[in-house]
Design a protein around this motif. Structure first.
Motif, PDB file in Angstrom:
ATOM      1  N   ALA A 282      11.658   7.246 -17.326  1.00 42.13           N
ATOM      2  CA  ALA A 282      10.044   6.826 -17.172  1.00 42.13           C
ATOM      3  C   ALA A 282       9.200   7.493 -18.030  1.00 42.13           C
ATOM      4  N   GLN A 283       8.254   6.774 -18.859  1.00 39.77           N
ATOM      5  CA  GLN A 283       7.544   7.589 -19.878  1.00 39.77           C
ATOM      6  C   GLN A 283       6.279   7.845 -19.038  1.00 39.77           C
ATOM      7  N   THR A 284       5.665   8.651 -19.949  1.00 40.35           N
ATOM      8  CA  THR A 284       4.176   8.923 -19.595  1.00 40.35           C
ATOM      9  C   THR A 284       3.432   7.593 -19.449  1.00 40.35           C
ATOM     10  N   GLY A 285       2.593   7.435 -18.618  1.00 40.26           N
ATOM     11  CA  GLY A 285       1.898   6.412 -18.443  1.00 40.26           C
ATOM     12  C   GLY A 285       2.058   5.567 -17.407  1.00 40.26           C
ATOM     13  N   THR A 286       3.333   5.713 -16.786  1.00 41.09           N
ATOM     14  CA  THR A 286       3.954   5.067 -15.693  1.00 41.09           C
ATOM     15  C   THR A 286       3.284   5.342 -14.246  1.00 41.09           C
ATOM     16  N   GLY A 287       3.040   6.614 -14.283  1.00 39.39           N
ATOM     17  CA  GLY A 287       2.446   7.078 -12.967  1.00 39.39           C
ATOM     18  C   GLY A 287       3.710   7.838 -12.378  1.00 39.39           C
ATOM     19  N   LYS A 288       4.455   8.531 -13.460  1.00 40.59           N
ATOM     20  CA  LYS A 288       5.542   9.079 -12.725  1.00 40.59           C
ATOM     21  C   LYS A 288       5.261  10.610 -12.298  1.00 40.59           C
ATOM     22  N   THR A 289       4.324  11.148 -12.513  1.00 37.67           N
ATOM     23  CA  THR A 289       3.741  12.385 -11.965  1.00 37.67           C
ATOM     24  C   THR A 289       3.365  12.383 -10.623  1.00 37.67           C
ATOM     25  N   ALA A 290       2.618  11.365 -10.122  1.00 41.84           N
ATOM     26  CA  ALA A 290       2.502  11.091  -8.834  1.00 41.84           C
ATOM     27  C   ALA A 290       3.816  10.708  -8.339  1.00 41.84           C
TER      28      ALA A 290
ATOM     29  N   LEU B 167      -0.827  14.433 -23.027  1.00 39.73           N
ATOM     30  CA  LEU B 167      -2.129  14.221 -22.894  1.00 39.73           C
ATOM     31  C   LEU B 167      -2.551  13.309 -21.956  1.00 39.73           C
ATOM     32  N   ASP B 168      -3.441  13.511 -20.956  1.00 38.27           N
ATOM     33  CA  ASP B 168      -3.635  12.552 -19.951  1.00 38.27           C
ATOM     34  C   ASP B 168      -5.256  12.137 -19.997  1.00 38.27           C
ATOM     35  N   ILE B 169      -5.401  11.118 -20.811  1.00 37.73           N
ATOM     36  CA  ILE B 169      -6.731  10.556 -21.078  1.00 37.73           C
ATOM     37  C   ILE B 169      -6.626   9.102 -20.563  1.00 37.73           C
TER      38      ILE B 169
ATOM     39  N   GLU C  71      -2.453   0.820  -5.031  1.00 38.58           N
ATOM     40  CA  GLU C  71      -1.189   0.621  -4.583  1.00 38.58           C
ATOM     41  C   GLU C  71      -0.088   1.591  -5.833  1.00 38.58           C
ATOM     42  N   PRO C  72       1.041   1.710  -5.133  1.00 37.44           N
ATOM     43  CA  PRO C  72       1.939   2.475  -6.053  1.00 37.44           C
ATOM     44  C   PRO C  72       2.281   1.616  -7.324  1.00 37.44           C
ATOM     45  N   THR C  73       2.725   2.355  -8.498  1.00 35.54           N
ATOM     46  CA  THR C  73       3.027   1.820  -9.667  1.00 35.54           C
ATOM     47  C   THR C  73       4.544   1.484  -9.203  1.00 35.54           C
TER      48      THR C  73
ATOM     49  N   ILE D 250       7.274   2.691 -10.600  1.00 36.91           N
ATOM     50  CA  ILE D 250       8.261   3.834 -10.731  1.00 36.91           C
ATOM     51  C   ILE D 250       7.871   4.546  -9.584  1.00 36.91           C
ATOM     52  N   GLN D 251       6.633   4.820  -8.780  1.00 34.22           N
ATOM     53  CA  GLN D 251       6.417   5.260  -7.484  1.00 34.22           C
ATOM     54  C   GLN D 251       7.009   4.685  -6.395  1.00 34.22           C
ATOM     55  N   ARG D 252       6.837   3.252  -6.504  1.00 26.82           N
ATOM     56  CA  ARG D 252       7.610   2.546  -5.369  1.00 26.82           C
ATOM     57  C   ARG D 252       9.268   3.045  -5.249  1.00 26.82           C
TER      58      ARG D 252
ATOM     59  N   GLY E  86      -3.477   1.920 -22.837  1.00 22.04           N
ATOM     60  CA  GLY E  86      -3.007   0.937 -21.870  1.00 22.04           C
ATOM     61  C   GLY E  86      -2.246   1.475 -20.637  1.00 22.04           C
ATOM     62  N   ARG E  87      -2.489   2.752 -20.070  1.00 23.18           N
ATOM     63  CA  ARG E  87      -1.645   3.397 -19.345  1.00 23.18           C
ATOM     64  C   ARG E  87      -2.096   2.731 -17.694  1.00 23.18           C
ATOM     65  N   ALA E  88      -0.870   2.986 -17.162  1.00 22.00           N
ATOM     66  CA  ALA E  88      -0.949   2.339 -15.980  1.00 22.00           C
ATOM     67  C   ALA E  88      -1.607   0.958 -15.798  1.00 22.00           C
TER      68      ALA E  88
ATOM     69  N   PRO F 123       0.926  -1.114  -0.290  1.00 23.17           N
ATOM     70  CA  PRO F 123       0.058   0.081   0.209  1.00 23.17           C
ATOM     71  C   PRO F 123       0.808   1.431  -0.095  1.00 23.17           C
ATOM     72  N   PHE F 124       0.117   2.578  -0.318  1.00 19.67           N
ATOM     73  CA  PHE F 124       0.853   3.534  -0.276  1.00 19.67           C
ATOM     74  C   PHE F 124       1.625   3.969   1.027  1.00 19.67           C
ATOM     75  N   ASP F 125       0.871   3.748   2.095  1.00 18.55           N
ATOM     76  CA  ASP F 125       1.426   4.273   3.186  1.00 18.55           C
ATOM     77  C   ASP F 125       2.751   3.346   3.493  1.00 18.55           C
TER      78      ASP F 125
ATOM     79  N   GLU G 128      -9.012   8.144  -2.515  1.00 22.27           N
ATOM     80  CA  GLU G 128     -10.277   8.727  -3.374  1.00 22.27           C
ATOM     81  C   GLU G 128     -10.127   8.696  -4.798  1.00 22.27           C
ATOM     82  N   ARG G 129      -8.980   8.659  -5.307  1.00 22.36           N
ATOM     83  CA  ARG G 129      -8.788   8.716  -6.726  1.00 22.36           C
ATOM     84  C   ARG G 129      -8.863   7.357  -7.092  1.00 22.36           C
ATOM     85  N   GLY G 130      -8.940   6.331  -6.120  1.00 18.63           N
ATOM     86  CA  GLY G 130      -9.004   4.927  -6.661  1.00 18.63           C
ATOM     87  C   GLY G 130      -7.714   4.115  -6.835  1.00 18.63           C
TER      88      GLY G 130
HETATM   89  P1  AMP Z   1       1.636   9.357 -15.525  1.00 15.64           P
HETATM   90  O1  AMP Z   1       2.414   8.822 -15.959  1.00 15.64           O
HETATM   91  O2  AMP Z   1       2.058  10.439 -14.553  1.00 15.64           O
HETATM   92  O3  AMP Z   1       1.032  10.550 -16.659  1.00 15.64           O
HETATM   93  O4  AMP Z   1       0.339   8.757 -15.069  1.00 15.64           O
HETATM   94  C1  AMP Z   1      -0.329   7.879 -15.846  1.00 15.64           C
HETATM   95  C2  AMP Z   1      -1.978   7.710 -15.530  1.00 15.64           C
HETATM   96  O5  AMP Z   1      -1.606   6.747 -14.171  1.00 15.64           O
HETATM   97  C3  AMP Z   1      -2.525   8.981 -14.818  1.00 15.64           C
HETATM   98  O6  AMP Z   1      -3.782   8.833 -15.269  1.00 15.64           O
HETATM   99  C4  AMP Z   1      -2.551   8.795 -13.371  1.00 15.64           C
HETATM  100  O7  AMP Z   1      -3.634   9.289 -12.747  1.00 15.64           O
HETATM  101  C5  AMP Z   1      -2.488   7.058 -13.381  1.00 15.64           C
HETATM  102  N1  AMP Z   1      -1.897   6.738 -11.902  1.00 15.64           N
HETATM  103  C6  AMP Z   1      -0.769   7.266 -11.340  1.00 15.64           C
HETATM  104  N2  AMP Z   1      -0.387   6.524 -10.130  1.00 15.64           N
HETATM  105  C7  AMP Z   1      -1.571   5.571 -10.265  1.00 15.64           C
HETATM  106  C8  AMP Z   1      -1.641   4.420  -9.515  1.00 15.64           C
HETATM  107  N3  AMP Z   1      -0.782   4.054  -8.225  1.00 15.64           N
HETATM  108  N4  AMP Z   1      -2.605   3.608  -9.621  1.00 15.64           N
HETATM  109  C9  AMP Z   1      -3.541   3.742 -10.716  1.00 15.64           C
HETATM  110  N5  AMP Z   1      -3.297   4.816 -11.599  1.00 15.64           N
HETATM  111  C10 AMP Z   1      -2.385   5.694 -11.335  1.00 15.64           C
END
Ligand code: AMP
Length: 454
Positions: A45-53, A305-307, A23-25, A27-29, A333-335, A2-4, A18-20
């Motif tokens: 890390a490419q877009t779609g991996t969850g790098k922004t978070a 573009l975050d779609i 668990e971390p992707t 890259i986040q881990r 095929g994101r995340a 989990p994230f915590d 709340e965003r649903g």
């Molecule tokens: P990014 O690579 O930052 O553009 O993120 C790609 C997409 O994954 C975005 O729509 C995020 O909102 C979503 N995302 C980021 N982290 C997670 C996560 N831990 N679980 C599910 N979706 C995520």
């Protein structure tokens, strides 16, 4: 995990829940603990991996712990307006239970409201380089309090010619700061920039370059250039695709295809650098809301573009730079969600396809062409040896090729039935009457031009 478990504050994990996000992707881990520990980062890390978070969450946590000033304590530099807006949205969403302020500044819109907002103060500033420098020149921002500096999509920034601007921005920052650099690819230029920017960075490469690609179902349609539009309209209509992002190589091509799709009854809009910011925002919003089915974009306009869970991506033309193929199909095929990416490949793009497959280190399977109504009237049936009421695509291809010259050149035929996983791409082709006139995929390797028109 989990994230915590990553040591994130409950205010952040609550917003994530709340965003649903459960668990971390990957890259986040990897990056979150390093950033929380205060280290510089070089992350592939490419877009779609969850790098922004991945960078946003620890930055929010760090800033929350420190004293507020009126000047930005975190600066996030991104290549495009759309990405800037999306990053800022993410920050606001993840940080909704923290009392931190976020501002976003980019070009193409009036500078005055941005200057005013900066005067009121912010903790986090998300910016594109040009506008940030304009603001700095007008003494609209003081960057000397920046504690964390993020260079997002650094490879794209260099591609877009931002290197001098980036260096100018860095000169405005204080010497002691944490630096986080994200790049989908590592060229020599990126390495050089990393060396000057980062101090003893943790180097994090979450997965191979084409990892995002692995969740995406990819197909190639071998089709003549002048039949692409008819095939695309057919696929969209027959497949009932309600949300498809289509890439063209030029702005002009994007406009033309958008008009043609509209004529074919497919609601479409174009998004590219010649469009005003409000037109781009409107098109994106209409697309997200399902008011238009097809968004036709050029490479640069599409960045960031975050779609969410975009189901279909189409390469109407293959990109000149193979890495761009990976970026493009990273829109689907994101995340972890599965996606579908198709490429319409004309004979003259055979070399580009080969380059993409080299990068992916595997061939992209070919989809059989469906029967579709060609854009121009077919040849009389006897001449193409057809039995179908509608000419089959390979005959359409043949029909649309210039006479004999091409046929003589016709190098290797690309045909799905002649390829199997246990046979290399160069294995002899099974002679097959059905491959007659099939689109060739090698031969002319004349596509030396590596420019990036957009
Ligand atoms: P990014 O690579 O930052 O553009 O993120 C790609 C997409 O994954 C975005 O729509 C995020 O909102 C979503 N995302 C980021 N982290 C997670 C996560 N831990 N679980 C599910 N979706 C995520």
């Amino acid at each position: 995990m989990p994230f915590d478990a990553l040591g994130l504050l409950p205010q952040l994990t609550r917003a994530l829940a709340e965003r649903g996000y459960t668990e971390p992707t990957p890259i986040q881990r990897r990056v979150i603990p390093e950033i929380l520990a205060g280290r510089d980062i070089l992350a592939g890390a490419q877009t779609g991996t969850g790098k922004t978070a991945g960078f946003t969450l620890p930055i929010l946590q760090h800033l929350h712990a420190g004293p507020t000033t009126n000047d930005p304590r975190a600066l996030i530099l991104v290549p495009t307006r759309e990405l800037a807006a999306q990053v800022a949205d993410s920050i606001k969403s993840y940080g909704k239970y923290l009392r931190l302020r976020t501002l976003v500044v980019f070009g193409g819109v009036s500078i005055n409201p941005q200057l005013e907002a900066l005067r009121r103060g912010t903790d986090i500033l998300v910016a594109t380089p040009g506008r940030l420098l304009d603001i700095a020149q007008q003494r609209g921002v003081d960057l000397t309090k920046v504690e964390v500096f993020v260079l997002d999509e650094a490879d794209r920034m260099l591609d877009m010619g931002f290197i001098a601007d980036i260096r100018r921005v860095i000169k405005l920052l204080p010497p002691r700061r944490q630096n986080l650099m994200f790049s989908a690819t590592y060229s020599d230029d990126i390495r050089r920039l990393a060396q000057t920017l980062l101090h003893d960075p943790a180097e994090i490469e979450v997965a191979r370059r084409n990892a995002a690609v692995e969740t995406v179902d990819q197909r190639v349609y071998a089709v003549a250039k002048d039949q692409k539009r008819a095939l695309l309209s057919h696929l969209i209509r027959e497949g009932n695709w309600n949300q498809v992002l289509i890439f063209t190589r030029t702005k002009h091509g994007a406009n033309r295809l958008t008009k043609q799709l509209q004529q074919d009854g497919v609601e479409a809009a174009a998004i590219h650098g010649n469009k005003s910011q409000s037109a781009r925002t409107q098109a994106l919003a209409a697309f997200k809301q399902g008011k238009i089915r097809a968004l036709v974009a050029t490479e640069v306009a599409s960045r960031g573009l975050d779609i969410k869970e975009l189901p279909h991506v189409v390469n109407y033309e293959l990109p000149n730079v193979p890495e761009d193929y990976v970026h493009r199909i990273g829109r689907t095929g994101r995340a972890g969600a599965s996606g579908h990416a198709i490429s319409l490949v004309a004979p003259e793009e055979a070399g580009l396809l080969k380059d993409v497959e080299k990068l992916l280190r595997r061939p992209i399977p070919e989809a059989p062409l469906p029967s579709f109504k060609p854009a121009r009237p077919p040849l009389p049936r006897e001449q193409v040896g057809q039995t179908d009421a509608v000419p089959r695509a390979r005959d359409v291809r043949r029909e649309s090729q210039p006479p004999s010259r091409n046929r003589r050149e016709a190098p290797r035929h690309r045909h799905a039935s002649s390829r199997s996983p246990d046979r290399g791409r160069d294995a002899p082709r099974r002679p097959s009457h059905s491959s007659a006139g099939a689109t060739h995929r090698s031969g002319r390797r004349s596509q030396k031009r590596r420019g990036r028109p957009h």
